[in-house]
Design a protein around this motif. Structure first.
Motif, short mmCIF file in Angstrom:
data_model
loop_
_atom_site.label_atom_id
_atom_site.label_comp_id
_atom_site.label_asym_id
_atom_site.label_seq_id
_atom_site.Cartn_x
_atom_site.Cartn_y
_atom_site.Cartn_z
N SER A 3 33.84 -26.98 -0.15
CA SER A 3 33.64 -25.87 -1.08
C SER A 3 34.95 -25.51 -1.74
CB SER A 3 33.09 -24.65 -0.32
OG SER A 3 33.99 -24.28 0.71
N PRO A 4 34.91 -24.97 -2.97
CA PRO A 4 36.14 -24.62 -3.66
C PRO A 4 36.83 -23.46 -2.97
CG PRO A 4 34.21 -23.82 -4.86
CD PRO A 4 33.70 -24.70 -3.78
N ALA A 5 38.14 -23.39 -3.18
CA ALA A 5 38.92 -22.31 -2.57
C ALA A 5 38.54 -20.98 -3.20
CB ALA A 5 40.41 -22.58 -2.79
N PHE A 10 42.00 -17.97 0.74
CA PHE A 10 43.43 -18.14 0.48
C PHE A 10 44.26 -17.04 1.16
CE2 PHE A 10 47.22 -17.50 -2.22
CZ PHE A 10 47.77 -18.77 -2.17
N THR A 11 43.69 -15.86 1.30
CA THR A 11 44.43 -14.72 1.84
C THR A 11 44.99 -14.98 3.24
OG1 THR A 11 43.16 -13.18 0.49
CG2 THR A 11 44.32 -12.26 2.39
N PRO A 12 44.23 -15.52 4.19
CA PRO A 12 44.82 -15.79 5.51
C PRO A 12 45.97 -16.77 5.47
CG PRO A 12 42.42 -15.88 5.60
CD PRO A 12 42.79 -15.84 4.16
N VAL A 13 45.89 -17.75 4.57
CA VAL A 13 46.98 -18.72 4.44
C VAL A 13 48.24 -18.02 3.94
CG1 VAL A 13 47.70 -20.91 3.42
CG2 VAL A 13 45.27 -20.48 3.89
N LEU A 14 48.07 -17.18 2.94
CA LEU A 14 49.21 -16.44 2.40
C LEU A 14 49.79 -15.50 3.45
CD1 LEU A 14 51.02 -15.60 0.06
CD2 LEU A 14 49.23 -14.01 -0.66
N ARG A 15 48.93 -14.84 4.21
CA ARG A 15 49.40 -13.93 5.24
C ARG A 15 50.20 -14.69 6.31
NH1 ARG A 15 44.75 -12.18 6.87
NH2 ARG A 15 44.63 -10.48 5.34
N SER A 16 49.73 -15.87 6.64
CA SER A 16 50.43 -16.69 7.63
C SER A 16 51.81 -17.10 7.14
CB SER A 16 49.60 -17.93 7.97
OG SER A 16 50.30 -18.81 8.81
N GLU A 17 51.89 -17.51 5.86
CA GLU A 17 53.18 -17.94 5.32
C GLU A 17 54.16 -16.77 5.21
OE1 GLU A 17 54.07 -21.03 5.03
OE2 GLU A 17 52.07 -21.49 5.77
N SER A 92 51.11 -26.54 10.42
CA SER A 92 50.64 -25.83 9.23
C SER A 92 49.47 -26.55 8.59
CB SER A 92 51.78 -25.66 8.22
OG SER A 92 52.82 -24.85 8.74
N LEU A 93 49.59 -27.89 8.49
CA LEU A 93 48.54 -28.67 7.83
C LEU A 93 47.32 -28.84 8.72
CD1 LEU A 93 50.66 -31.39 5.99
CD2 LEU A 93 49.71 -29.26 5.10
N ALA A 94 47.51 -28.71 10.03
CA ALA A 94 46.34 -28.73 10.92
C ALA A 94 45.50 -27.48 10.69
CB ALA A 94 46.80 -28.80 12.38
N ALA A 95 46.17 -26.37 10.40
CA ALA A 95 45.45 -25.12 10.13
C ALA A 95 44.93 -25.07 8.70
CB ALA A 95 46.37 -23.93 10.41
N VAL A 96 45.70 -25.67 7.77
CA VAL A 96 45.32 -25.67 6.35
C VAL A 96 45.39 -27.12 5.85
CG1 VAL A 96 45.73 -24.64 4.09
CG2 VAL A 96 46.45 -23.42 6.16
N PRO A 97 44.32 -27.88 5.99
CA PRO A 97 44.36 -29.30 5.61
C PRO A 97 44.66 -29.54 4.14
CG PRO A 97 42.47 -28.82 7.01
CD PRO A 97 43.06 -27.51 6.61
N ARG A 98 44.27 -28.61 3.29
CA ARG A 98 44.53 -28.78 1.86
C ARG A 98 46.00 -28.49 1.58
NH1 ARG A 98 39.40 -26.28 -1.50
NH2 ARG A 98 37.81 -27.66 -0.63
N PHE A 103 50.87 -25.21 0.04
CA PHE A 103 52.13 -25.12 -0.70
C PHE A 103 52.10 -23.97 -1.70
CE2 PHE A 103 55.42 -27.25 -3.59
CZ PHE A 103 56.47 -26.84 -2.79
N ALA A 104 50.93 -23.72 -2.28
CA ALA A 104 50.80 -22.59 -3.20
C ALA A 104 51.05 -21.28 -2.47
CB ALA A 104 49.41 -22.59 -3.83
N ALA A 105 50.52 -21.16 -1.24
CA ALA A 105 50.75 -19.95 -0.45
C ALA A 105 52.23 -19.83 -0.08
CB ALA A 105 49.89 -19.99 0.82
N LYS A 106 52.86 -20.94 0.25
CA LYS A 106 54.29 -20.93 0.57
C LYS A 106 55.11 -20.47 -0.62
CE LYS A 106 56.28 -22.46 3.73
NZ LYS A 106 56.82 -21.79 4.95
N LEU A 107 54.80 -20.99 -1.79
CA LEU A 107 55.55 -20.61 -2.99
C LEU A 107 55.35 -19.14 -3.33
CD1 LEU A 107 54.85 -23.74 -5.24
CD2 LEU A 107 56.97 -23.17 -4.07
N LEU A 108 54.14 -18.65 -3.15
CA LEU A 108 53.88 -17.23 -3.42
C LEU A 108 54.61 -16.35 -2.42
CD1 LEU A 108 52.32 -15.45 -5.37
CD2 LEU A 108 50.37 -15.51 -3.79
#
Length: 249
Positions: A3-5, A10-17, A92-98, A103-108
């Motif tokens: 499914s599309p993001a 995306f929010t949990p990924v950003l919170r984690s980063e 990190s990639l095990a939790a977020v395979p995409r 990387f977008a979350a990391k940059l933000l």
């Protein structure tokens, strides 16, 4: 089919980063160094006497952005390079395979705090710089000062993201810093002297720093200059994204 993001996913990924950055003392130290170095150098420049007939009060008040950018570059590079130590990227990639989403979350997570600290830093630098300059800065308009503060923050953010992209490409913070810092401190000026100011004005640091001047005597104006720096940053981020997707974690 995946499914599309969505914003919710995306929010949990950003919170984690953001949590990673907030808990690493070296990264918080880099942001503190950004504020301290920029304001300190602007204060010193403000009380320094100058006999230059082309004296630019806005640049003098914000001149601390030049040395301060080293801290912003270090912040961006270290935030990414920390993932390449101790198997951090694999986790990190095990939790977020995409990888693109990660990387977008990391940059933000890099860009937002840099922009926030950059705004506070540029405003403080302007205040202490103007205090030292006294009547020499009395001719600066509100619009020019606002442009200088906002432009400085945007420039620092772009340089942090530029460093993040290079660090992802090289998979090394040390490698990124060893390439970028000598470039902005030495190579940029050597190219300018050898090839002429017109060529140097399109380099990432020289282009973006046009926004620091009240009346930039350069090929590019303040906002076009930041646009050129943004293109350099986009290229570095694209290269870093390509490296993350093509190479093993």
């Amino acid at each position: 089919m995946s499914s599309p993001a969505t914003p919710r996913s995306f929010t949990p990924v950003l919170r984690s980063e953001w949590l990673k950055i907030r808990t690493l003392r070296s990264l918080l130290g880099a942001l503190l160094a950004l504020f301290a170095a920029t304001t300190a150098f602007s204060a010193i420049a403000g009380v320094s006497e100058t006999s230059d007939p082309e004296f630019d009060p806005l640049f003098m008040a914000l001149s601390g952005v030049g040395p301060g950018q080293i801290a912003a570059i270090s912040f961006g590079a270290m935030a990414v390079s920390s993932e390449f130590h101790g198997g951090g990227l694999r986790l990190s990639l095990a939790a977020v395979p995409r990888r693109g989403r990660w990387f977008a979350a990391k940059l933000l997570a890099i860009g937002v705090p840099t922009l926030a600290v950059g705004l506070v830093t540029a405003f403080a630098a302007l205040v202490v710089g103007r205090a030292g300059l006294g009547d020499a800065a009395s001719g600066l308009s509100t619009g020019e000062q606002t442009r200088g503060v906002v432009g400085s923050a945007v420039y620092l953010t772009l340089m942090a993201l530029f460093a993040a992209g290079v660090a992802a490409l090289l998979r090394s913070g040390v490698g990124a810093l060893s390439l970028i810092i000598p470039f902005i401190l030495v190579v940029s000026f050597v190219i300018g002297d050898a090839a002429g100011a017109g060529v140097a004005d399109f380099l990432p640091d020289r282009a973006g720093q046009a926004v620091l001047y009240e009346t930039p005597d350069r090929t590019l104006g303040p906002w076009p200059g930041l646009g050129v720096t943004a293109l350099w940053t986009a290229a570095a981020v694209t290269a870093g994204t390509w490296s993350l997707r093509r190479r093993d974690a």
